[in-house]
Design a protein around this motif. Structure first.
Motif, mmCIF file in Angstrom:
data_model
loop_
_atom_site.group_PDB
_atom_site.id
_atom_site.type_symbol
_atom_site.label_atom_id
_atom_site.label_comp_id
_atom_site.label_asym_id
_atom_site.label_seq_id
_atom_site.Cartn_x
_atom_site.Cartn_y
_atom_site.Cartn_z
ATOM 1 N N GLN A 264 0.822 -1.203 0.000
ATOM 2 C CA GLN A 264 0.000 0.000 0.000
ATOM 3 C C GLN A 264 0.862 1.262 0.000
ATOM 4 O OE1 GLN A 264 -3.146 -0.252 2.896
ATOM 5 N NE2 GLN A 264 -3.825 -2.224 2.144
ATOM 6 N N ARG B 122 2.350 4.721 -1.648
ATOM 7 C CA ARG B 122 1.662 5.815 -2.342
ATOM 8 C C ARG B 122 1.760 5.592 -3.837
ATOM 9 N NH1 ARG B 122 2.982 11.170 -4.247
ATOM 10 N NH2 ARG B 122 1.176 12.509 -4.015
ATOM 11 N N ARG C 93 0.732 7.211 -7.664
ATOM 12 C CA ARG C 93 0.301 8.415 -8.363
ATOM 13 C C ARG C 93 0.249 8.121 -9.858
ATOM 14 N NH1 ARG C 93 1.763 14.638 -7.829
ATOM 15 N NH2 ARG C 93 1.247 15.261 -9.951
ATOM 16 N N GLU D 129 -4.111 11.345 -10.229
ATOM 17 C CA GLU D 129 -4.824 10.575 -9.217
ATOM 18 C C GLU D 129 -3.808 9.961 -8.274
ATOM 19 O OE1 GLU D 129 -7.842 6.755 -8.931
ATOM 20 O OE2 GLU D 129 -7.537 7.744 -10.838
ATOM 21 N N THR D 130 -4.082 10.012 -6.975
ATOM 22 C CA THR D 130 -3.211 9.382 -5.986
ATOM 23 C C THR D 130 -4.053 8.518 -5.056
ATOM 24 O OG1 THR D 130 -3.369 11.252 -4.464
ATOM 25 C CG2 THR D 130 -1.528 11.263 -6.003
ATOM 26 N N ASN D 131 -3.454 7.428 -4.585
ATOM 27 C CA ASN D 131 -4.114 6.574 -3.589
ATOM 28 C C ASN D 131 -3.102 5.617 -2.989
ATOM 29 O OD1 ASN D 131 -4.142 3.883 -4.868
ATOM 30 N ND2 ASN D 131 -5.425 4.893 -6.409
ATOM 31 N N ARG D 132 -3.547 4.833 -2.035
ATOM 32 C CA ARG D 132 -2.723 3.807 -1.386
ATOM 33 C C ARG D 132 -3.459 2.473 -1.363
ATOM 34 N NH1 ARG D 132 1.710 5.397 1.670
ATOM 35 N NH2 ARG D 132 1.997 7.631 1.781
ATOM 36 N N LYS D 133 -4.263 2.221 -2.372
ATOM 37 C CA LYS D 133 -5.057 0.994 -2.419
ATOM 38 C C LYS D 133 -4.159 -0.217 -2.680
ATOM 39 C CE LYS D 133 -9.063 3.374 -4.314
ATOM 40 N NZ LYS D 133 -9.911 3.524 -5.498
ATOM 41 N N TYR E 287 -5.627 -1.786 -7.682
ATOM 42 C CA TYR E 287 -6.171 -0.641 -8.405
ATOM 43 C C TYR E 287 -6.259 -0.982 -9.879
ATOM 44 C CZ TYR E 287 -6.141 3.957 -10.676
ATOM 45 O OH TYR E 287 -6.426 5.038 -11.471
#
Length: 151
Positions: free
Chosen positions: A67, A69, A71, A86-90, A93
């Motif tokens: 998980q 970071r 981007r 878009e950024t997330n820590r899923k 994805y």
């Protein structure tokens, strides 16, 4: 990097102590730990796959077990503009990037997962129907390709 070790057969020495067998056990135990650590590290590494499903879209899937970071940027190189960030820590994805409604030109899809960087160059051509070409996903390769990573 793969390394293989081979132990020499034990030599018969007069006065040999159990330290030789203890050393051998320690070496074998160390090799076993190194082997499992490498497998654990491989499981934690991000996996990025890209696929051009049709003439207008690029599909990205990311497995991100740690998980880290993540981007994702889509940049129009022709007009020097950012179309999407878009950024997330899923941990998992997926995204379908559809280029049907963008102007003709050159684009870069840039993905960063932790310390790993991935880039796909997309050229959009207009005609009766919008088509894209992604040099990193050439027809000679399999339909689903793992991107190369740089650090």
């Amino acid at each position: 990097m793969k390394r293989s070790f081979s132990l020499r057969p034990a030599q018969q020495l007069t006065g040999a102590t159990t330290s030789t067998s203890a050393l051998r056990a320690l070496l074998l135990g160390g090799l076993a730990v190194l082997g499992t650590a490498g497998a654990a590290l491989a499981q934690d590494a991000p996996s990025v796959k890209a696929k051009q499903a049709d003439g207008q879209a690029l599909w990205l899937t990311v497995e991100n077990p740690k998980q880290d970071r993540m981007r994702l940027d889509v940049v129009c190189l022709t007009h020097d503009t950012c179309l999407m960030t878009e950024t997330n820590r899923k941990p998992s994805y997926g995204s379908q990037l559809n280029f049907r409604d963008v102007p003709a030109g050159k684009y870069a899809v840039m993905l960063r997962v932790g310390r790993e960087h991935y880039r796909y160059n997309v050229e959009v051509r207009k005609g009766q129907e919008t088509t894209i070409s992604v040099p990193e996903l050439t027809p000679a390769q399999t339909p689903e390709v793992v991107a190369s990573a740089t650090r």
